[in-house]
Structures are given as structure tokens and as C-alpha cells.
Design an enzyme around this catalytic site. Structure first.
Site, short mmCIF file in Angstrom:
data_model
loop_
_atom_site.label_atom_id
_atom_site.label_comp_id
_atom_site.label_asym_id
_atom_site.label_seq_id
_atom_site.Cartn_x
_atom_site.Cartn_y
_atom_site.Cartn_z
N LYS A 210 -2.42 54.13 38.34
CA LYS A 210 -2.50 55.53 37.56
C LYS A 210 -1.87 56.65 38.17
O LYS A 210 -1.13 57.09 37.24
CB LYS A 210 -4.13 55.80 37.64
N GLU A 216 -0.07 50.62 48.67
CA GLU A 216 -0.29 49.08 48.27
C GLU A 216 0.50 48.45 47.08
O GLU A 216 1.36 47.59 47.18
CB GLU A 216 -1.86 48.51 48.31
N GLY A 271 -10.22 55.32 37.37
CA GLY A 271 -9.70 53.78 37.65
C GLY A 271 -10.73 52.76 37.38
O GLY A 271 -10.37 51.81 36.71
N ARG A 272 -11.63 52.83 37.80
CA ARG A 272 -12.66 51.73 37.83
C ARG A 272 -13.03 51.78 36.31
O ARG A 272 -14.17 50.71 35.86
CB ARG A 272 -14.03 51.85 38.78
N GLU A 357 -18.52 52.81 44.15
CA GLU A 357 -17.52 54.01 44.20
C GLU A 357 -18.29 55.25 43.44
O GLU A 357 -17.93 56.38 43.85
CB GLU A 357 -16.26 53.66 43.46
N HIS A 388 -27.59 27.92 47.42
CA HIS A 388 -27.30 27.08 48.46
C HIS A 388 -26.62 27.85 49.94
O HIS A 388 -26.31 27.28 50.69
CB HIS A 388 -26.32 25.80 48.21
N LYS A 516 -6.79 56.85 51.60
CA LYS A 516 -5.24 56.79 51.57
C LYS A 516 -4.55 57.96 52.47
O LYS A 516 -3.48 57.38 53.00
CB LYS A 516 -5.03 57.47 50.07
C1 G6Q Z 1 -10.83 53.85 41.11
C2 G6Q Z 1 -10.35 54.43 42.31
C3 G6Q Z 1 -9.47 53.56 43.00
C4 G6Q Z 1 -8.11 53.30 42.15
C5 G6Q Z 1 -7.11 52.56 43.14
C6 G6Q Z 1 -5.63 52.55 42.50
O1 G6Q Z 1 -11.69 54.32 40.29
O2 G6Q Z 1 -9.91 55.48 41.87
O3 G6Q Z 1 -10.04 52.38 43.16
O4 G6Q Z 1 -8.19 52.70 40.97
O5 G6Q Z 1 -6.97 53.36 44.33
O6 G6Q Z 1 -5.01 53.57 42.32
P1 G6Q Z 1 -3.84 53.86 41.35
O7 G6Q Z 1 -4.40 53.23 40.03
O8 G6Q Z 1 -3.54 55.30 41.17
O9 G6Q Z 1 -2.82 53.13 41.87
#
Ligand code: G6Q
Length: 569
Positions: A210, A216, A271-272, A357, A388, A516
Site C-alpha cells: 500500500k 521487508e 491493509g487487512r 490488529e 491430536h 516499523k
Molecule cells: C494492515 C497493516 C499491515 C500492512 C503491512 C504492509 O492492516 O497495516 O499489516 O498491511 O505492514 O504494509 P504495506 O502494504 O504498506 O507494505
């Protein structure tokens, strides 16, 4: 909300009610009422929710519905669907419902209807996925002219978990030529192991971020790009093997991906909650755009149900309120998600992010510290594997663990005997967890096995099951894109209901942002130390290290120094 919900009459009434209900065992509730299943189950959107195996009565339900009224839930649902800035700490709308608005009714953000932009990106996704799959005349080919065979999504968190889970769940719908991979972890093992299995000529990378600033993802994308250039021997190959999904055109361009190969989404998509947007591109490529639209259609059906159904029949509202009941009034700190449908193996991990989250917050939307527990710890794994492993704790441990059993009547494959084994185990577990086995029942069972009195005395305490472990059971016929869309939207709205009842904003994630930031200062400390070794930037590097050190505790400094010393050995 001016005062905390815990100071409301509805909250006080639930507290008093809890004292009355506490001594009553679930098996007593069933013994008292032969209609319990009929009374406490609802079918909507092709999903059956049986919530009868919960520690509640009709009184509990009506008190919980009063709580929803007190929290002005109806009003908040309307605000969500109207595109209001319900994410108040970031001053944003939360419009995942617009992404799957199949009715196409106008939804406005700051007065602008967002549907034309959404539809344009969906059209671009269709064109792209058709061409990669070879469903359209003009097939997308790699730099050397070969069709694509491997799709690698590079992203993390919301830009990974949702699409990875859906792509896994809908494996039965995959294009037979295509294989999908999801690289999220910055540990080079993840990317290294993935690349080792791939042919660069037939691999397409989707860089999903996003913000396009996530460490990462950018590191993984940079290394993947270098791998591709090294293997194909030409920088120009990148254009045929890299596309991006992002809200940040400038950063994507700076990375070296042509904006023509970028799929846009917007800051009002969390994001989620983003798998419904272009973040769902790997899903669309793997299962085809028609199936992706079925996923959206399923979610839209659940959205309409959530927006319009009376609360007493409203699946997300019921599940949300039951969760509030356990977390505050009965002291449950965890919630298990147990799918008896193997293709949902990544579903608990997705829900972990979605719920923890969203609801892992300790202040209300207007900044007051809460005096009650909020979101539970979410965990789970598919049945029967869990049986199990950790179910022992559910049967005889000391924790109250409410659980969702998610059951498909039919599997994706039809092998003789298998599905009866799945279904019988699922139903056996919900029954046994609820009923337990009393000392008297255990004695009878042991006596009939011919046990001596001495052995009986020894064994009895170990063979009693306290029961009274509550569960919801969700049942559907078979997992299709549409059913999965409904299931996912159900949990998203359940989260919203709980956020409103607890007075918290489920759409921000400042804890993720903190991680971050701290990682980036430590990265500087490690980089600086390397620069110091190389001599050229040594002085600056060491200064940077010293500054970073000042901001850290002695444990972090100790660990940094240990790592540095180890590198020098
Ligand atoms: C989700 C969070 C988080 C995010 C990641 C990746 O709701 O905001 O999990 O999706 O940190 O972020 P980017 O999409 O900006 O790389």
C-alpha cells in the site's frame, strides 16, 4: 460516545445477569430447553450459524442487543456504508464494502463517488489476468517470449495474508498452468528457497505494498529484481516480469516499475481489508476474474445482510455480541478458530491479523483508556489436526476457550469415507467440549470396563471432563469463491461490531507503525557498523551507531554488540 460503555445501564445489567448465569452448566441449558437449537441458530446467505452451544439464554441475548443499542451500532453501520471517516485517528473512510459493491450504487468519499475508479481498476485487473492466463487474444509473455507459469506475490501483512489465504483456499479453481508463491519474510531463506524453484523466463512478480515503503517488501522486491536481471542478462526484462499494486505511484516509479504496470488502490482501503482491491491480483490471476468477481459478490451479499437484517438475525452482529459477552463478562482472553475444511488452513492466520490488529487497542476512539478487556487472542488450526495436538487443553485445561467450528458439508475432493470422518469428528468435538463427562458418568464407564476400586480412585480425577466449553458452529455446503467471500465479510463485520461495542477504532494500527520505526533505527545501527568496518564512511557510520545506541536500552545494546562481535570473529 462521551462516557465509557462500561458505565452504561446495559453494561451493568449484563454484569448482574452474568452472576445469575455463572453457576449454570451448558448441559443444564440444553436439558431445560429442547428447542435450544431452533431458538439459537440462524441461516442467512447460505451459512448456518448454530450458536446454541454458548453460555447464554434469551435474557442474555436481549441484554446484549441492548448493549448494541447503547453503543448506537445501527447508526455506526450506516456511517460505515455511507463512506464516513469511521477511521477517525487517520481521518479516513473504511470502504472495503465499496470494493465489492456489486450493485454499483454510488458511494462517496469527500463528495466524490468512488465506484468509477473501483470499476476501472477491476477492468484493468480483468485485462491483465486474462492475458497472463492466456484467456485473451494477446497473451502476456515473459522477456524471452514464454508464457508465465509462476506468480510470486511479494508483500507482507495485509498485502500478503489475505491474498495468500484466499489463493490457497481456492486451489481447486487454479489455472492448471500456473503456480503461485507468496514471499513475505525478509529472512532471505523465504525468497531464496522460492527463487531456487523458479525459472526466471516464466516468472511474474507482483510487488504488493500500500505504502511502497515497507522494508521487508522493498528488500525482497529489490533482491528478486536483481535475480531476474542476473539470470536474463538485461535490465529491460524487468518490465515483462514485474507489476506493482500500491497507492503510491511515485515510489513505484522510483523503484523502476512503469506506472502502466501498476494497479491502484486507495488510502481508504485498510491493509487487512484489502484483498478485495487490486491486492487481490494474484487471486484473480490464479482463479480467473469471473471467479474473483464471485468472491466479491459473496462478500457483497454478506454486506447487504449486515446492513439490513434485524440484529437478532444478523450473523455478524450475533457473533460480535457473543464475543463481547465472553471477553468482558466471562473473562475469556482467547478465541479459537477451527476449520473442518482443509482448504481453509490459512484462515486462522488471516483472522489473527484481521482481529488482533483491529481490536488490539486500549483506548477508545476519543482517547480514553478502557477499563475492560478488548480484542481476544486469536489462534487455531484445521481440525482434525488440532484434535491430536492442543484440544487436550480445551477438554481438561483451566482456560475458558470459546471456539468457532467452521464446517463444510462437502470437501473439494470426494474420497469414500473421508467426509463422514471429518463431519463426525467436528460434531463430536463441539458436543464433548460442551457436555464434558461428570464424575458419575466416568465411574459408570470405568466400572463397566471391569476396573478395581483402587484403580478407580486413582483414575477418576484424570478421566473427568469439566465440559462447559462454548462454541459457535458455522456450516456451509462447499467452499466456493462466493461462500468464501461471505465467510470473510462475516468476520470483517464481526470485528466492526465489536469495535463499536468497545468504543474503539478497528481501522488503525499504530502498534505496527511503531515496529516499523524502531526497526529502521536499528537497521541504521547495523548498517553503520558495517560502514565503519569498510573505512570509507567509517566516521559517519560510527556516529550514526552511537546516536542509535543512545535511543536503546541496555539489553538491545547488549544484543547489538553481541551480533557485531560475532560478525568480527
Ligand atoms: C494492515 C497493516 C499491515 C500492512 C503491512 C504492509 O492492516 O497495516 O499489516 O498491511 O505492514 O504494509 P504495506 O502494504 O504498506 O507494505
Amino acid at each position: 460516545m462521551d462516557k465509557l460503555i462500561s458505565h452504561s445501564a446495559a453494561w451493568a445489567a449484563l454484569k448482574a445477569h452474568q452472576h445469575q448465569l455463572a453457576p449454570i452448566h451448558l448441559r443444564d441449558l440444553f436439558a431445560e430447553d429442547s428447542q435450544r437449537f431452533e431458538r439459537f441458530s440462524v441461516e442467512a446467505c447460505g451459512l448456518l450459524l448454530d450458536y446454541s452451544k454458548n453460555r447464554l439464554t434469551r435474557d442474555t441475548l436481549s441484554l446484549l442487543l441492548n448493549l448494541a443499542t447503547e453503543a448506537k451500532l445501527q447508526d455506526w453501520i450506516a456511517r460505515l456504508f455511507q463512506g464516513e471517516k469511521v477511521n477517525n485517528t487517520e481521518q479516513r473512510a473504511a470502504l472495503h464494502i465499496a470494493l465489492r459493491n456489486r450493485s454499483n450504487r454510488p458511494i462517496r468519499v469527500d463528495g466524490k463517488n468512488v465506484m468509477p475508479d473501483i470499476n476501472a481498476v477491476l477492468a484493468k485487473m480483468r485485462q491483465f489476468s486474462d492475458s497472463v492466463r492466456g484467456d485473451s487474444k494477446k497473451q502476456w509473455r515473459g522477456y524471452t517470449g514464454k508464457p508465465i507459469e509462476s506468480i510470486v506475490n511479494i508483500g507482507i501483512g495485509g498485502s500478503d495474508l489475505g491474498p495468500a489465504m484466499v489463493t490457497r483456499a481456492l486451489k481447486a479453481y487454479h489455472h492448471p498452468r500456473l503456480r503461485s508463491y507468496f514471499v513475505s519474510n525478509v529472512d532471505s531463506t523465504h525468497l531464496g528457497e522460492t527463487l531456487a524453484a523458479l525459472n526466471p523466463e516464466t516468472t511474474l512478480f507482483i510487488v504488493a505494498s500500500k505504502t511502497f515503503t515497507t522494508q521487508e517488501t522493498l528488500l525482497n522486491a529489490t533482491s528478486a529484481r536483481q535475480w531476474l536481471i542476473d539470470k536474463l542478462g538485461d535490465n529491460n526484462a524487468v518490465a515483462k516480469h514485474f507489476v506493482a499494486v500500491s497507492t503510491a505511484t511515485q515510489q513505484v516509479t522510483e523503484f523502476g516499475i512503469d506506472p502502466i504496470n501498476m494497479f491502484e488502490f486507495w488510502d481508504w482501503v485498510g491493509g487487512r481489508y484489502s484483498l478485495w482491491s487490486a491486492i487481490g491480483l494474484p487471486i484473480a490471476v490464479m482463479i480467473g476474474m469471473n471467479n474473483f468477481e464471485q468472491l466479491l459478490a459473496g462478500a457483497h451479499e454478506m454486506d447487504t445482510h449486515f446492513e439490513t437484517a434485524p440484529f437478532a438475525e444478523n450473523l455478524p452482529v450475533l457473533m460480535g455480541l457473543i464475543g463481547v459477552w465472553y471477553s468482558r463478562f466471562l473473562g475469556a482472553t482467547t478465541h479459537a478458530v477451527l476449520p473442518y475444511d482443509y482448504c481453509l488452513e490459512l484462515f486462522p492466520a488471516h483472522l489473527q491479523q484481521l482481529i488482533m490488529e483491529s481490536l488490539g487497542k486500549r483506548v477508545t476512539r476519543d482517547g480514553k483508556e478502557v477499563d475492560y478487556p478488548t480484542g481476544p487472542i486469536i489462534w487455531g488450526t484445521p481440525g482434525n489436526n488440532g484434535q491430536h495436538a492442543f484440544y487436550q487443553l480445551l477438554h481438561q485445561g483451566t482456560h475458558l476457550v470459546p471456539a468457532d467450528f467452521i464446517i463444510a458439508i462437502e470437501s473439494q475432493y470426494d474420497l469414500p469415507g473421508h467426509q463422514n470422518a471429518v463431519l463426525s469428528n467436528a460434531l463430536a468435538q463441539t458436543h464433548a467440549l460442551m457436555m464434558g463427562r461428570t464424575a458419575e458418568q466416568t465411574k459408570q464407564a470405568l466400572y463397566s470396563s471391569g476396573i478395581t476400586d483402587k484403580m478407580l480412585t486413582q483414575q477418576l480425577p484424570h478421566r473427568v471432563f469439566q465440559g462447559n466449553q462454548p462454541s459457535n458452529t458455522l456450516v456451509y455446503k462447499k467452499l466456493t469463491p462466493q461462500v468464501l467471500g461471505k465467510l470473510l465479510a462475516l468476520y470483517e463485520h464481526k470485528v466492526y461490531v465489536q469495535g463499536i461495542c468497545w468504543g474503539i477504532n478497528p481501522f488503525d494500527q499504530w502498534g505496527v507503525e511503531l515496529g516499523k520505526q524502531v526497526a529502521s533505527t536499528l537497521m541504521s545501527a547495523l548498517r553503520a557498523e558495517k560502514a565503519g568496518l569498510n573505512g570509507l564512511n567509517g566516521l559517519n557510520g560510527l556516529k550514526e551507531t552511537a546516536q542509535a545506541h543512545e535511543r536503546h536500552d541496555s539489553s538491545t545494546d547488549g544484543l547489538l554488540n553481541y551480533i557485531k562481535a560475532y560478525r568480527h570473529r
